[in-house]
Design a protein around this motif. Sequence first.
Motif, PDB file in Angstrom:
ATOM      1  N   UNK A 187       0.542  -1.026  -0.165  1.00 19.23           N
ATOM      2  CA  UNK A 187       0.005  -0.140   0.210  1.00 19.23           C
ATOM      3  C   UNK A 187       0.782   1.491   0.088  1.00 19.23           C
ATOM      4  N   UNK A 188       2.419   1.323   0.518  1.00 23.89           N
ATOM      5  CA  UNK A 188       2.850   2.442   0.676  1.00 23.89           C
ATOM      6  C   UNK A 188       2.826   2.578  -0.559  1.00 23.89           C
ATOM      7  N   UNK A 189       3.308   1.669  -0.203  1.00 25.26           N
ATOM      8  CA  UNK A 189       4.423   1.436  -2.315  1.00 25.26           C
ATOM      9  C   UNK A 189       3.728   1.565  -3.545  1.00 25.26           C
ATOM     10  N   UNK A 190       2.116   1.535  -2.834  1.00 27.15           N
ATOM     11  CA  UNK A 190       1.557   2.283  -4.791  1.00 27.15           C
ATOM     12  C   UNK A 190       0.972   3.742  -4.147  1.00 27.15           C
ATOM     13  N   UNK A 191       0.986   3.721  -2.968  1.00 30.31           N
ATOM     14  CA  UNK A 191       0.849   5.683  -2.404  1.00 30.31           C
ATOM     15  C   UNK A 191       2.037   6.219  -2.863  1.00 30.31           C
ATOM     16  N   UNK A 192       3.346   6.084  -2.709  1.00 26.89           N
ATOM     17  CA  UNK A 192       3.864   6.409  -3.987  1.00 26.89           C
ATOM     18  C   UNK A 192       4.550   6.829  -5.290  1.00 26.89           C
ATOM     19  N   UNK A 193       3.569   5.735  -5.838  1.00 23.75           N
ATOM     20  CA  UNK A 193       3.538   5.358  -7.364  1.00 23.75           C
ATOM     21  C   UNK A 193       2.413   6.935  -7.761  1.00 23.75           C
ATOM     22  N   UNK A 194       1.225   7.010  -6.864  1.00 25.36           N
ATOM     23  CA  UNK A 194       0.458   7.322  -7.501  1.00 25.36           C
ATOM     24  C   UNK A 194       0.449   8.344  -7.085  1.00 25.36           C
ATOM     25  N   UNK A 195       1.764   9.861  -6.218  1.00 27.33           N
ATOM     26  CA  UNK A 195       2.203  10.532  -5.533  1.00 27.33           C
ATOM     27  C   UNK A 195       2.987  11.193  -6.569  1.00 27.33           C
ATOM     28  N   UNK A 196       3.656  10.328  -7.908  1.00 26.02           N
ATOM     29  CA  UNK A 196       4.335  11.246  -8.835  1.00 26.02           C
ATOM     30  C   UNK A 196       3.924  12.216 -10.030  1.00 26.02           C
ATOM     31  N   UNK A 197       4.041  13.152  -9.437  1.00 21.97           N
ATOM     32  CA  UNK A 197       3.634  14.343 -10.337  1.00 21.97           C
ATOM     33  C   UNK A 197       1.877  14.967  -9.763  1.00 21.97           C
TER      34      UNK A 197
END
Length: 326
Positions: free
Chosen positions: A253-263
């Motif tokens: 879930x943390x990784x998905x959050x990081x991906x969703x935050x790109x840009x």
Amino acid sequence: MTATMSAWVQDGYGPASGVRLAERAVPEPGQGEVLLRVHATALNSGDVRIMRGDPLLVRPVFGLRRPRNPVRGMDVAGTVVARGSDVDIVRVGDDVVVELPGGGGLAEYAVAPAARLAARPPSVSTSDAATLPIAAGTAWQALVAAEVGDGQRVLVLGASGGVGTFAVQLAGLRGADVHATCSARNRVSLEALGATVVDREAPLTALPAGGYDAVIEIASGAPLRGLRRLVRDGGSVVLVGGDGGRVLGPVPRMLRGALLSIGARRRIRSLTAKTRPEILTALLDLAAGRLHPLIEREYAFADAGDALAHVEAGHTVGKVVVRVAE
Ligand SMILES: NC(=O)c1ccc[n+]([C@@H]2O[C@H](COP(=O)([O-])OP(=O)(O)OC[C@H]3O[C@@H](n4cnc5c(N)ncnc54)[C@H](OP(=O)(O)O)[C@@H]3O)[C@@H](O)[C@H]2O)c1
């Protein structure tokens, strides 16, 4: 000083029912360490994760087959009774508070790194002081990560536990307008801490899009896009807790959050709280006045197994403290 002490120990990963009271050698402080007479130890959901070895990801860190340190309890208020070599920042007799990352607090004596200690002001009780390191320290760091400040509106999701009750209070002390979710039975407790309570059974889609400067996600488990929808442009969601899979826990879930935050203009940040004595000192100063730890129950040392079982059940309101010695 005696050579042995009473301690609650576990022989392998498992439930609280497997933790037992035993006699152990009093540990010796090494270089840069002190020996504490433990007065009060507060429990956290993190103690349960280590006790059960769940998620499996914790096992390489805490011990592959069984916890390397068999004694749980990380948040301790105690008195320095001996110093190892190269310790000059504290003296024997000093009253201190500390987080022991590997555990050791459910025992009459515990060894702690001197560099992690914070002095306990006399006006802060040992029970109140013991509640602070992990739960209040995590809440503090979550609010810093979310840049919560005066006049902002913050939503704390799953606010009735240890981290949550501190997040509500500390956000209020920062001047924020605090909204929080909890079950109906905890509404009055959260309102008494200053929160406007939002029914946790109501769908997040019923809350206003962009209605919050920050969302502190502790336990809702809601989809990340749904959480992000709640914050304004430039605001952030901070992921503090929540369950995950048996192997990796919250990491995917943390990784998905990081991906969703790109840009993205609305960021999802994952918090990994770290022990910082200067934060603990600031929290102890607040606890001498405007911060009031919510303690659901104090257990006698002889009943520490019941205290672990209560936290394991997952319905703690605020904090649970074990009184190890007076
Ligand atoms: N990121 C970090 O560095 C960090 C550091 C410390 C803790 N954490 C995490 O933060 C979380 C909270 O830790 P804690 O020690 O404060 O836990 P805790 O005190 O054991 O939390 C128990 C509380 O959580 C509430 N809760 C459980 N499920 C909920 C849900 N679905 N919705 C709303 N509330 C819910 C319970 O309310 P009910 O009884 O009403 O269900 C109970 O009051 C844990 O997941 C922990 O692993 C993360």
